[in-house]
Design a protein around this motif. Structure first.
Motif, mmCIF file in Angstrom:
data_model
loop_
_atom_site.group_PDB
_atom_site.id
_atom_site.type_symbol
_atom_site.label_atom_id
_atom_site.label_comp_id
_atom_site.label_asym_id
_atom_site.label_seq_id
_atom_site.Cartn_x
_atom_site.Cartn_y
_atom_site.Cartn_z
ATOM 1 N N LEU A 1 0.828 -1.213 0.000
ATOM 2 C CA LEU A 1 0.000 0.000 0.000
ATOM 3 C C LEU A 1 0.862 1.262 0.000
ATOM 4 C CD1 LEU A 1 -2.734 -1.160 2.508
ATOM 5 C CD2 LEU A 1 -3.064 -0.699 0.083
ATOM 6 N N MET A 2 1.967 1.227 0.721
ATOM 7 C CA MET A 2 2.838 2.403 0.750
ATOM 8 C C MET A 2 3.440 2.643 -0.630
ATOM 9 S SD MET A 2 3.940 4.899 2.477
ATOM 10 C CE MET A 2 3.584 4.551 4.188
ATOM 11 N N ARG A 3 3.781 1.561 -1.288
ATOM 12 C CA ARG A 3 4.353 1.704 -2.623
ATOM 13 C C ARG A 3 3.335 2.327 -3.593
ATOM 14 N NH1 ARG A 3 7.635 -2.956 -5.933
ATOM 15 N NH2 ARG A 3 7.660 -1.906 -7.924
ATOM 16 N N VAL A 4 2.104 1.866 -3.484
ATOM 17 C CA VAL A 4 1.057 2.425 -4.342
ATOM 18 C C VAL A 4 0.836 3.900 -4.002
ATOM 19 C CG1 VAL A 4 -1.383 2.266 -4.965
ATOM 20 C CG2 VAL A 4 -0.053 0.194 -4.645
ATOM 21 N N THR A 5 0.886 4.212 -2.713
ATOM 22 C CA THR A 5 0.722 5.613 -2.302
ATOM 23 C C THR A 5 1.798 6.489 -2.926
ATOM 24 O OG1 THR A 5 -0.186 4.853 -0.202
ATOM 25 C CG2 THR A 5 0.545 7.138 -0.290
ATOM 26 N N THR B 1 10.148 2.647 -3.345
ATOM 27 C CA THR B 1 10.243 3.764 -4.295
ATOM 28 C C THR B 1 10.853 3.348 -5.627
ATOM 29 O OG1 THR B 1 12.398 4.389 -3.401
ATOM 30 C CG2 THR B 1 10.470 5.443 -2.421
ATOM 31 N N VAL B 2 11.193 2.072 -5.744
ATOM 32 C CA VAL B 2 11.794 1.516 -6.959
ATOM 33 C C VAL B 2 13.034 2.332 -7.357
ATOM 34 C CG1 VAL B 2 11.256 0.457 -9.176
ATOM 35 C CG2 VAL B 2 9.402 1.105 -7.651
ATOM 36 N N GLN B 3 13.933 2.374 -6.456
ATOM 37 C CA GLN B 3 15.224 3.009 -6.717
ATOM 38 C C GLN B 3 16.306 2.086 -6.177
ATOM 39 O OE1 GLN B 3 15.037 7.592 -6.036
ATOM 40 N NE2 GLN B 3 14.036 6.657 -4.311
ATOM 41 N N LYS B 4 17.544 2.368 -6.586
ATOM 42 C CA LYS B 4 18.648 1.605 -6.014
ATOM 43 C C LYS B 4 18.816 2.001 -4.557
ATOM 44 C CE LYS B 4 21.500 1.217 -10.138
ATOM 45 N NZ LYS B 4 22.702 1.731 -10.791
ATOM 46 N N GLU B 5 19.280 1.033 -3.771
ATOM 47 C CA GLU B 5 19.474 1.319 -2.362
ATOM 48 C C GLU B 5 20.525 2.416 -2.180
ATOM 49 O OE1 GLU B 5 20.438 -2.045 0.040
ATOM 50 O OE2 GLU B 5 20.336 -0.893 1.896
ATOM 51 N N SER B 6 21.547 2.392 -3.021
ATOM 52 C CA SER B 6 22.593 3.407 -2.894
ATOM 53 C C SER B 6 22.009 4.795 -3.163
ATOM 54 C CB SER B 6 23.736 3.108 -3.851
ATOM 55 O OG SER B 6 23.253 3.052 -5.178
ATOM 56 N N THR B 7 21.060 4.862 -4.089
ATOM 57 C CA THR B 7 20.414 6.150 -4.375
ATOM 58 C C THR B 7 19.649 6.639 -3.149
ATOM 59 O OG1 THR B 7 20.141 5.402 -6.631
ATOM 60 C CG2 THR B 7 18.867 7.330 -5.984
ATOM 61 N N VAL B 8 18.951 5.707 -2.529
ATOM 62 C CA VAL B 8 18.183 6.082 -1.338
ATOM 63 C C VAL B 8 19.115 6.587 -0.249
ATOM 64 C CG1 VAL B 8 16.702 5.200 0.513
ATOM 65 C CG2 VAL B 8 16.311 4.490 -1.839
#
Lengths: 152, 574
Positions: free
Chosen positions: A55-59, A124-131
């Motif tokens: 749900l958080m991802r959809v949000t 958030t569909v990003q690389k962990e390093s980006t996060v």
């Protein structure tokens, strides 16, 4: 639809949407959209943790879609949030909400929702390093804004 | 970021939006026409009510455990709110913190996984003393080679009804459970008949001269000497790699004339990145009325030793040090007469530990592989769909009426102080837990509406547990053991040896084919529990059933044998 899912998740989804959209009306719309998407997809969850993450991802995705929309880009954003309890709280909340959206998104997920960088990267569909990089930059920006208050 | 968290916590979705969402959900359900029973809106209201009443995840279950087992917390309170407010006062006024220790425990709830990272040794200097008026019972656990691996006292004061009640704690190969009989004649107990086929022994010892040896894997070590540092430390715990999220902080403060010392315990419950729950137990002792702590080096290792005196004649002595990446905490307790001897014993223990190069944790607590571990809360539908255990979830139609309207909550059981009863009682809740860890692979459904409760645990029995399968005609030695306890009368006044044995014995498994309504009746007692002088009667049922390679453990208060049996029938048993 499992109606318990609304009660379990609506508040946290609303808070996340509010942190990203900075407006009550938008956040409320987002939360409704999320549950509509849930009804459309009818995903099967293994656990509440799984359910919460989905749900958080959809949000996040709904927020992003709205932020990318031409309608959104044409309008003048209006800060429509709840009043802070006191000056100290107002300073911190203002500092967080004044961050660029990608930074305040990770700050909210990390500090408020308690997700790890790894989980945030999945949501958030990003690389962990980006996060991690976003988190570091966000902290630095907050540090500059707030001085020593961030550590508290 | 505390301000940000508090700000966000204060934000609530407007009531009209909530209503709209609920209507949307309900409308969708009607439209779907799935033929399922529509959960009444009452269920949603109950969930909402729980949320708005401030029910939140937190270490309440841990707090409960701590209260009941902390031998030093003489005047702690059952009122969580009161405890927290006291703690704030304590933190404000604490100037003489002498040390802080952080203990990391992994695993599920209660004490069951308490030993994952710690061991208790002792008993070497423990002996019965004739004429003692305060004899307590301890358990000594030996591993199959005969080596003592655990010795602990377990008589506890049940604060709920303010009376002493002895409790026994059994541990076998890592499986721990406690046993608290309703009526107990302490002098008549002999233990020679208890589990004669296992390497399990129980001894009596003088609680006043005990020794406890604890060693902790140093997953985290926080030294905090001031309230500000404590706050800072709590913030920093989020940075520990194994931790995913902090779920709550509990602080309790104990101080009283009887104890002559003050103590602040901070328990922080965390979720690890593996999904497991864990907690950090931080204990801050202020020993202003004891001897000042002595700092010294033993074979190059910095050791802090201290004592405090309580109950007049009784002293606790402690030595704390870090060695080879682990934290060691050695405690002894002795009377004034033996104080110097106790100090000597403590010194020897420290020296011996360091000389031997410390403890090999890979032996006593192997490094855990968390792959596949779970500690999840499920909805009823998720439980029914559980691949391994879903078939043993009772049919919703057979759930006793008092529980049937409850909706599974992601929030664990919480306690609220009831001023009328002057005690903390759990708030009504239905929790479904799915746990997989080193100790258990279990799906557990817990309905709790005090004083009625029903726990339905479905799990893989261990090899050891599988040795405890009994049929109603057999266990004479257990009968001898059970006959030494004064049980309350069972229903129909026809307590067979087996029914009495199975009343509280957690290891015994009944084969599914032996289950009948008569058997459930025999396992059900009328239990009288007094609260403020009241005597209330309720059915209590305790049974463990083995169905092929799956065990079902049922603990119930308030449900009739017929109701339990009907639930069993819905999963094909009986």
């Amino acid at each position: 639809m499992d109606i318990g899912i609304v009660g379990r998740n609506e508040q946290r989804l609303y808070r996340a949407a509010l942190a990203i959209m900075k407006g009550r009306a938008d956040a409320e719309d987002i939360v409704q959209d999320v549950f509509v998407k849930y009804m459309e997809k009818q995903p099967q969850f293994e656990s509440y943790t799984h359910e919460a993450a989905w749900l958080m991802r959809v949000t996040i995705n709904c927020c992003r879609s709205r932020l990318r929309s031409s309608w959104w880009k044409m309008r003048v954003p209006l800060l429509d949030i709840y009043p802070a309890r006191d000056e100290g709280q107002r300073d911190v909340v203002s500092a967080v909400l004044s961050l660029p959206v990608k930074y305040r998104m990770v700050i909210h997920l990390f500090y408020y929702e308690g997700y790890t960088t790894r989980e945030i990267s999945e949501i958030t569909v990003q690389k962990e390093s980006t996060v991690r990089q976003q988190l570091t930059r966000a902290r630095r920006m907050l540090g500059e804004e707030l001085g020593g208050e961030l550590a508290q | 970021m505390k301000e940000y968290k508090e700000y966000m916590d204060s934000i609530k979705l407007e009531a009209d939006v909530q209503e709209r969402l609920s209507q949307q959900a309900t409308y969708e359900r009607i439209e779907a026409k799935r033929g399922r029973t529509i959960l009444p809106l009452l269920g949603v209201a109950a969930v909402m009510a729980l949320i708005f009443l401030g029910i939140r995840t937190g270490p309440t279950l841990f707090r409960q455990w701590y209260y009941e087992n902390d031998a030093t917390s003489g005047n702690s309170t059952d009122n969580p709110n009161e405890a927290e407010s006291l703690d704030e006062v304590a933190l404000e006024n604490m100037y003489e913190l002498t040390f802080a220790q952080v203990r990391v425990n992994t695993g599920g709830r209660f004490f069951r996984t308490h030993d994952d990272y710690s061991i208790w040794l002792g008993g070497r200097n423990v002996m019965p003393v004739p004429g003692m008026t305060t004899l307590r019972h301890g358990t000594a656990l030996y591993d199959p080679t005969g080596e003592l691996i655990r010795f602990s006292a377990s008589e506890t004061e049940q604060r709920r009804n303010h009376r002493l009640r002895p409790a026994f704690e059994f541990e076998y190969n890592g499986f721990v459970t406690s046993y608290t009989p309703s009526i107990f004649e302490i002098d008549s107990i002999t233990f020679e008949y208890v589990m004669p086929q296992t390497p399990f022994e129980i001894a009596m010892y003088d609680f006043r001269r005990s020794q406890e040896f604890q060693a902790f894997r140093r997953d985290a070590m926080i030294l905090a000497m001031t309230p500000a540092e404590i706050t800072q430390a709590i913030e920093e715990l989020n940075a520990i790699p194994i931790v995913r999220a902090s779920d709550g902080v509990t602080r309790t403060w104990n101080q009283g004339e009887m104890l002559l010392f003050s103590q602040v315990n901070t328990a922080l419950e965390f979720t690890m990145w593996t999904g497991e729950r864990t907690w950090f137990d931080m204990a801050f002792y202020n020993v202003e009325r004891g001897e000042q702590p002595a700092h010294s080096y033993v074979q190059g290792v910095a050791v802090t030793a201290w004592t405090y005196n309580f109950w007049g004649e009784l002293y606790q002595l402690g030595a704390d040090f870090m060695f080879e990446g682990n934290t060691y905490a050695i405690r002894t307790m002795d009377t004034r007469e033996f104080l110097e001897e106790g100090k000597q014993r403590l010194t020897e223990s420290v020296n011996r530990t360091i000389s031997n190069g410390g403890l090999d944790f890979n032996v006593v607590a192997p490094q855990l592989d968390f792959t596949g571990f779970r500690n999840d809360r499920l909805s009823f539908e998720m439980a029914q769909n559980d691949v391994q255990f879903g078939a043993f979830v009772p049919s919703p139609a057979t759930i006793p009426e008092r529980f049937s309207q409850m909706v599974a909550s992601p929030v664990d059981i919480q306690y609220e102080f009831n001023p009328t009863r002057n005690m903390s009682i759990p708030t009504p809740v239905f929790v479904i837990s799915r746990n997989i860890n080193t100790r258990e692979n279990m799906l557990e459904l817990l309905w709790h509406d005090w004083p009625n409760t029903l726990t339905w645990s479905i799990f893989e029995p261990s090899e050891e547990e599988l040795q405890w399968i009994y049929t109603p005609n057999e266990p004479e030695s257990i009968h001898q053991w059970v006959s030494r306890f004064a049980y309350q009368r069972t229903i129909g006044q026809a307590a067979t040896a087996f029914s009495a044995m199975a009343f509280s014995e957690p290891f015994l498994l009944v084969l599914a084919e032996d289950v009948t309504l008569d058997l459930i009746n025999n396992k059900t007692n009328i239990f009288g529990h007094g609260t403020n002088g009241e005597i209330e009667s309720a059915y209590t049922t305790s049974i463990n059933i083995l169905h092929n390679d799956t065990a079902i453990r049922i603990r119930s208060t308030g449900s009739s044998p017929e109701e339990i049996f009907t639930m069993l029938q819905s999963i094909g048993i009986g």
